[in-house]
Design a protein around this motif. Structure first.
Motif, PDB file in Angstrom:
ATOM      1  N   VAL A 287       1.187  -0.866   0.075  1.00 29.67           N
ATOM      2  CA  VAL A 287      -0.095   0.627   0.152  1.00 29.67           C
ATOM      3  C   VAL A 287       1.364   0.863   0.163  1.00 29.67           C
ATOM      4  CG1 VAL A 287      -2.105  -0.718   0.814  1.00 29.67           C
ATOM      5  CG2 VAL A 287      -0.654  -0.062   2.322  1.00 29.67           C
ATOM      6  N   TYR A 288       2.572   1.349   0.294  1.00 30.03           N
ATOM      7  CA  TYR A 288       3.049   2.495  -0.055  1.00 30.03           C
ATOM      8  C   TYR A 288       2.789   2.809  -1.229  1.00 30.03           C
ATOM      9  CZ  TYR A 288       5.480   2.883   4.432  1.00 30.03           C
ATOM     10  OH  TYR A 288       5.684   3.341   6.065  1.00 30.03           O
ATOM     11  N   VAL A 290       0.685   3.727  -3.074  1.00 26.25           N
ATOM     12  CA  VAL A 290      -0.358   4.906  -2.425  1.00 26.25           C
ATOM     13  C   VAL A 290       0.299   5.993  -2.101  1.00 26.25           C
ATOM     14  CG1 VAL A 290      -2.272   5.547  -2.054  1.00 26.25           C
ATOM     15  CG2 VAL A 290      -2.249   3.102  -2.601  1.00 26.25           C
ATOM     16  N   LEU A 334      -7.300  -3.649   5.133  1.00 30.06           N
ATOM     17  CA  LEU A 334      -6.739  -2.928   3.379  1.00 30.06           C
ATOM     18  C   LEU A 334      -6.650  -1.459   3.054  1.00 30.06           C
ATOM     19  CD1 LEU A 334      -5.601  -6.103   1.666  1.00 30.06           C
ATOM     20  CD2 LEU A 334      -3.967  -4.698   3.810  1.00 30.06           C
ATOM     21  N   LEU A 335      -8.247  -1.343   3.050  1.00 29.81           N
ATOM     22  CA  LEU A 335      -8.778  -0.353   2.290  1.00 29.81           C
ATOM     23  C   LEU A 335      -8.165   0.764   3.840  1.00 29.81           C
ATOM     24  CD1 LEU A 335     -10.287   1.155   0.069  1.00 29.81           C
ATOM     25  CD2 LEU A 335     -12.189   1.052   1.280  1.00 29.81           C
ATOM     26  N   VAL A 338      -4.760   1.891   3.118  1.00 31.64           N
ATOM     27  CA  VAL A 338      -4.984   2.433   1.382  1.00 31.64           C
ATOM     28  C   VAL A 338      -5.351   4.305   1.559  1.00 31.64           C
ATOM     29  CG1 VAL A 338      -5.509   3.335  -0.391  1.00 31.64           C
ATOM     30  CG2 VAL A 338      -4.448   0.886   0.228  1.00 31.64           C
ATOM     31  N   THR A 341      -2.268   5.719   4.287  1.00 31.74           N
ATOM     32  CA  THR A 341      -1.009   5.956   3.498  1.00 31.74           C
ATOM     33  C   THR A 341      -0.872   7.442   3.215  1.00 31.74           C
ATOM     34  OG1 THR A 341      -0.146   3.759   4.043  1.00 31.74           O
ATOM     35  CG2 THR A 341       1.023   4.943   1.922  1.00 31.74           C
TER      36      THR A 341
END
Length: 434
Positions: A287-288, A290, A334-335, A338, A341
């Protein structure tokens, strides 16, 4: 917050101040997209950002394995991260003073080299205490890079391209944080956390070599003298600036959220109801990517929304991510990561570039103070986030993050009111003069 200072057009320099002269805005050889050297500079600082974050946070994704290896609690293991970021925060100001004397390029190269050498020793730490001590030394070595990089960009890049250039450097940070965590996660699952730390050290070696051969020489740096009184005067002047103080606080609060979330997330995902293996947990840090996009896009956000508008968008995104991460479904978590981040990296890029634009003298010290606040926020977030998780679970960590976000909102609203009051005061004065 009010707009950046416009004193650059009428700049006068105190010869005793520990700051190199700022090149005129109209200087034809300052770097910008399309000009020779800009791409090399961007690639070199991108590599430096990768090495910095990969080394600085190398143990973060490994904390559950480190805890198991040394029989330590989450709070104790979190010091392998907090010691590095805390040492960086304490050393970044004196390192920035050395960069005024010896040069930005030289300081960045020396910092990365020492940090890499220590990184190659870290996997052989015989105890948790030794691991924490080596990580502190590594953080202190890395302190020479962030402020020097920001000052280098402020001196060598045209003002209109500065936010985008700093955004690329911050994007390198996000790639380093991501690649380091993914690499350590899978290697730790196969061969253990010590082998994972060794792999990060080798990755950083490659980045240092790339940086050394790609970074253009500084054209607008003039060496200063190491004058403690002048340094104290410069630092005091920056701390007396209300706008800079607000930017420092915003950087610290954003990093408190980020440090808390990413220090604790491994412990949450390794336990119920997720029970994820170490390699999969490391892959979560994809997710990084993003953050790479949002930090690189910070310049466009500021152009469209203004700095305060961009900060409000970053805050809203981070808040939504924190709340969404409370769910016990992996997709929602997870969202949430995101959004957290994306919001963090956008807010950090806006605040850090605003510091570089606001400070017209002693830019290395101004950036150093921002970095000190930023990494103190990381240390506080990592330690307090682990404590909050131990006492209240993930909800406790989220509560800490929401309090920090509320602080950013309060500071930005206050800055807006100050700017509005200043505009109202200046309008009657302009009418009288006319």
């Amino acid at each position: 917050m009010p707009p950046a200072s416009t004193k650059a057009s009428t700049l006068t320099l105190d010869a005793s101040a520990p700051s190199s002269p700022v090149a005129p805005v109209s200087s034809p050889d300052r770097l910008e997209p399309g000009r020779p050297g800009y791409r090399r500079m961007s690639f070199a600082l991108f590599a430096a950002g990768v090495a910095t974050f990969a080394l600085l946070y190398s143990t973060q994704a490994l904390l559950p394995a480190v805890s198991a290896g040394f029989g330590a609690t989450a709070g104790q293991a979190s010091w392998t991260v907090s010691a590095a970021t805390g040492a960086l925060a304490l050393c970044v100001l004196p390192m920035s003073a050395l960069s005024e004397r010896f040069g930005r390029r030289q300081m960045m190269t020396a910092s990365l080299t020492v940090a890499v050498l220590v990184g190659l020793l870290v996997p052989f730490a015989p105890s948790l205490g030794w691991l924490i001590a080596l990580r502190a030394v590594q953080g202190a070595a890395l302190a020479g890079l962030p402020a020097s990089a920001m000052a280098y960009l402020a001196e060598e890049v045209r003002p209109k391209a500065l936010v985008a250039a700093i955004g690329l450097f911050v994007a390198g940070n996000s790639i380093g944080g991501m690649s380091g965590r993914i690499l350590t996660g899978w290697i730790a699952q196969l061969w253990g956390w010590r082998a994972a730390l060794g792999a990060v050290g080798l990755l950083a070696v490659v980045c240092v070599v790339v940086f050394h051969f790609m970074i253009p020489r500084a054209r607008h740096f003039t060496p200063g003298t190491l004058n403690p009184k002048a340094l104290a005067k410069t630092v005091g002047g920056h701390l007396a600036d209300p706008l800079l103080r607000r930017l420092y606080a915003i950087g610290a609060l954003f990093m408190t959220v980020f440090g808390a979330v990413y220090t604790v997330i491994g412990y949450r995902l390794v336990g119920e109801p997720f029970n994820l293996p170490q390699g999969v947990i490391g892959s979560i840090f994809l997710v990084y990517l993003v953050g790479t996009v949002s930090s690189a896009a910070a310049g466009r956000l500021v152009a469209r929304l203004g700095r305060r508008g961009a900060l409000y968008l970053a805050v809203s995104t981070t808040t939504a991510g924190l709340l969404l991460s409370l769910a016990d479904q992996l997709t929602a978590v997870l969202l949430g990561l995101v959004l957290i981040t994306a919001g963090f990296f956008a807010g950090h890029a806006v605040a850090s570039s605003s510091v570089s634009r606001t400070a017209t003298t002693g830019r290395a010290q101004a950036s150093a103070l921002y970095q000190s606040a930023y990494y103190l926020g990381s240390s506080a977030g990592g330690t307090l986030g682990a404590i909050a998780f131990h006492s209240g679970g993930w909800a406790g960590t989220v509560t800490l993050g929401l309090l920090a976000v509320l602080g950013v909102v309060s500071i930005t609203l206050y800055g807006s009111r100050v700017a509005h009051a200043e505009r109202r005061r200046l309008v009657p004065m302009a009418s009288v003069q006319n």
